[in-house]
Design a protein around this motif. Structure first.
Motif, mmCIF file in Angstrom:
data_model
loop_
_atom_site.group_PDB
_atom_site.id
_atom_site.type_symbol
_atom_site.label_atom_id
_atom_site.label_comp_id
_atom_site.label_asym_id
_atom_site.label_seq_id
_atom_site.Cartn_x
_atom_site.Cartn_y
_atom_site.Cartn_z
ATOM 1 N N GLN A 1 0.824 -1.210 0.000
ATOM 2 C CA GLN A 1 0.000 0.000 0.000
ATOM 3 C C GLN A 1 0.861 1.264 0.000
ATOM 4 O O GLN A 1 0.560 2.237 -0.705
ATOM 5 C CB GLN A 1 -0.939 -0.011 1.207
ATOM 6 N N LEU A 2 1.936 1.248 0.787
ATOM 7 C CA LEU A 2 2.837 2.415 0.822
ATOM 8 C C LEU A 2 3.479 2.654 -0.539
ATOM 9 O O LEU A 2 3.634 3.795 -0.982
ATOM 10 C CB LEU A 2 3.913 2.208 1.891
ATOM 11 N N LEU B 1 0.849 4.168 -2.733
ATOM 12 C CA LEU B 1 0.652 5.589 -2.402
ATOM 13 C C LEU B 1 1.764 6.443 -3.006
ATOM 14 O O LEU B 1 1.508 7.552 -3.514
ATOM 15 C CB LEU B 1 0.610 5.779 -0.879
ATOM 16 N N GLU C 1 1.052 9.442 -5.611
ATOM 17 C CA GLU C 1 1.476 10.827 -5.353
ATOM 18 C C GLU C 1 2.250 11.403 -6.535
ATOM 19 O O GLU C 1 2.072 12.569 -6.903
ATOM 20 C CB GLU C 1 2.311 10.884 -4.077
ATOM 21 N N GLU D 1 -7.389 10.339 -6.790
ATOM 22 C CA GLU D 1 -7.728 10.761 -5.422
ATOM 23 C C GLU D 1 -8.565 9.704 -4.706
ATOM 24 O O GLU D 1 -8.379 9.461 -3.505
ATOM 25 C CB GLU D 1 -8.487 12.098 -5.458
ATOM 26 N N ARG E 1 -6.194 7.115 -3.627
ATOM 27 C CA ARG E 1 -5.314 7.602 -2.553
ATOM 28 C C ARG E 1 -6.040 7.585 -1.205
ATOM 29 O O ARG E 1 -5.503 7.090 -0.201
ATOM 30 C CB ARG E 1 -4.831 9.018 -2.864
ATOM 31 N N ILE E 2 -7.260 8.117 -1.185
ATOM 32 C CA ILE E 2 -8.039 8.181 0.060
ATOM 33 C C ILE E 2 -8.300 6.772 0.596
ATOM 34 O O ILE E 2 -8.199 6.508 1.796
ATOM 35 C CB ILE E 2 -9.373 8.932 -0.175
ATOM 36 N N GLU F 1 -5.125 5.242 2.062
ATOM 37 C CA GLU F 1 -4.729 5.873 3.322
ATOM 38 C C GLU F 1 -5.528 5.355 4.521
ATOM 39 O O GLU F 1 -5.138 5.562 5.663
ATOM 40 C CB GLU F 1 -4.850 7.390 3.215
ATOM 41 N N THR F 2 -6.638 4.661 4.247
ATOM 42 C CA THR F 2 -7.407 4.035 5.337
ATOM 43 C C THR F 2 -6.859 2.651 5.687
ATOM 44 O O THR F 2 -7.397 1.954 6.551
ATOM 45 C CB THR F 2 -8.900 3.894 4.962
#
Length: 365
Positions: free
Chosen positions: A133-134, A137, A141, A166, A169-170, A173-174
């Motif tokens: 996931q990182l 992300l 970005e 987006e 991304r959101i 981030e969860t």
């Protein structure tokens, strides 16, 4: 088909042993982290009883099953997304795969070192999920920065792409993977070149001890609960048992071993079929005196493209396909009998091949 599944997991969960059971390639497994450095690639035969049943009717000179590629990827650790433990190399190997087989340790054994000191398959899953996931992300970005200005000045296509980025991304981030993001098929097509690691389909393999091979155990139940919202299959498999089965010489010996354990077939056979389904692949057959053969296509493939799997000239000069449903072939016992019964279909370029079709192509080049 060039599609392939990558086997991932933390060090010492049984990945390389499983890979060795699946293929003839022998990785040098060792009881310490990073025992696999380069990914091992094996071409794996897909077990399909239909092929044997057709061969019994046709009695060909040879039988040719279909195959998929399995890649044994070195164990990931915390920090892989930042390059820890050869992380960049490992993540690059995952990126090249079309689907992921995630092996989780679901057994206790004091003689097998766990990289984090204790057995917890849900924690292990989360470690790998977080690293992937990182990395996703980080990918997003960079992409967002590229289209942000265009989207802000009102460019419609850039705005569409920006909004989808987006959403991903959101969601990431969860702490959730991209495959469960609220993105529809049209949106996925718009950002089709994104290739997020956590958007790849996944199969979870719970590596259990012999006592848990039939019904699983508490660790397996914890995994099932943890992945309930992922629409992913969880397969219970004893890698140590599979290694014992693979070492037996004859079919009868293997069957006796399985019967003693209360298993109907080797776990690796189930896993290979699950991996095949995970890649959204299906099989059609050709059947003649020289050869009965299984051919791999992607779901939704039309007749000319299915013919191209045999030879590109078949697609270029495609005229028609003669198609027999697998069940009809078994019912009437031969192509001639199927034809006499009026069950042989003549199909054109728009025909979508069904799993199990027995086909003969007419072409002219």
């Amino acid at each position: 088909m060039a599609l392939k599944c990558g086997i991932v997991g933390l060090p010492n969960v049984g990945k390389s042993t499983l890979f060795n059971c699946l293929s003839n390639a022998k990785a040098q497994a060792a009881n310490f982290p990073f025992c696999t450095i380069e990914p091992n690639v094996g071409t794996i035969t897909v077990p399909d009883e239909r092929l044997n049943e057709l061969a019994e009717l046709v009695n060909p000179e040879r039988i040719m099953p279909t195959t998929i590629e399995i890649v044994d990827i070195a164990g990931l650790v915390k920090g892989a997304s930042k390059g820890e433990g050869l992380g960049n190399k490992f993540l690059g190997n995952i990126r090249e795969c079309d689907a992921i087989i995630h092996v989780l340790r679901c057994f206790d054994d004091g003689n097998v070192v766990h990289v984090d000191g204790s057995v917890d398959p849900v924690r292990d899953k989360e470690v790998i999920d977080m690293e992937l996931q990182l990395k996703d992300l980080d990918t997003l970005e960079k992409r967002i920065e590229k289209v942000r200005k265009q989207a802000q000045v009102g460019e419609k296509e850039a705005k569409k792409v920006f909004d989808i980025y987006e959403k991903y991304r959101i969601h990431l981030e969860t702490g959730k993977s991209a495959r469960s993001a609220p993105i529809d098929e049209k949106e996925r097509e718009i950002v089709g070149d994104l290739f997020l690691l956590t958007d790849k389909p996944v199969l979870y393999v719970c590596n259990v001890d012999e006592a848990s091979a039939v019904n699983g155990n508490e660790y397996v139940e914890l995994v099932k609960t943890a992945v309930a919202d992922e629409d992913a299959e969880v397969l219970v498999l004893g890698v140590g048992i599979e290694a014992d089965i693979a070492s037996l010489d004859t079919f009868d010996e293997r069957k006796m071993f399985l019967d003693d354990l209360g298993l109907d077939e080797a776990g690796v056979s189930k896993m290979i079929r699950s991996a095949y389904d995970l890649l959204k692949l299906q099989t059609y057959f050709t059947a003649g005196e020289k050869e009965v053969r299984a051919w791999t296509i992607e779901e939704g493939t039309k007749a000319p493209q299915a013919a191209a799997v045999i030879h590109t000239d078949f697609e270029k000069g495609f005229i028609r396909a003669e198609v027999i449903g697998y069940d009809d072939y078994l019912t009437f016992k031969s192509e001639a009998a199927v034809r006499d019964a009026g069950k042989l279909k003549i199909e054109g370029k728009e025909y979508v091949v069904h799993d199990g079709d027995v086909m003969h192509f007419r072409f002219n080049v």
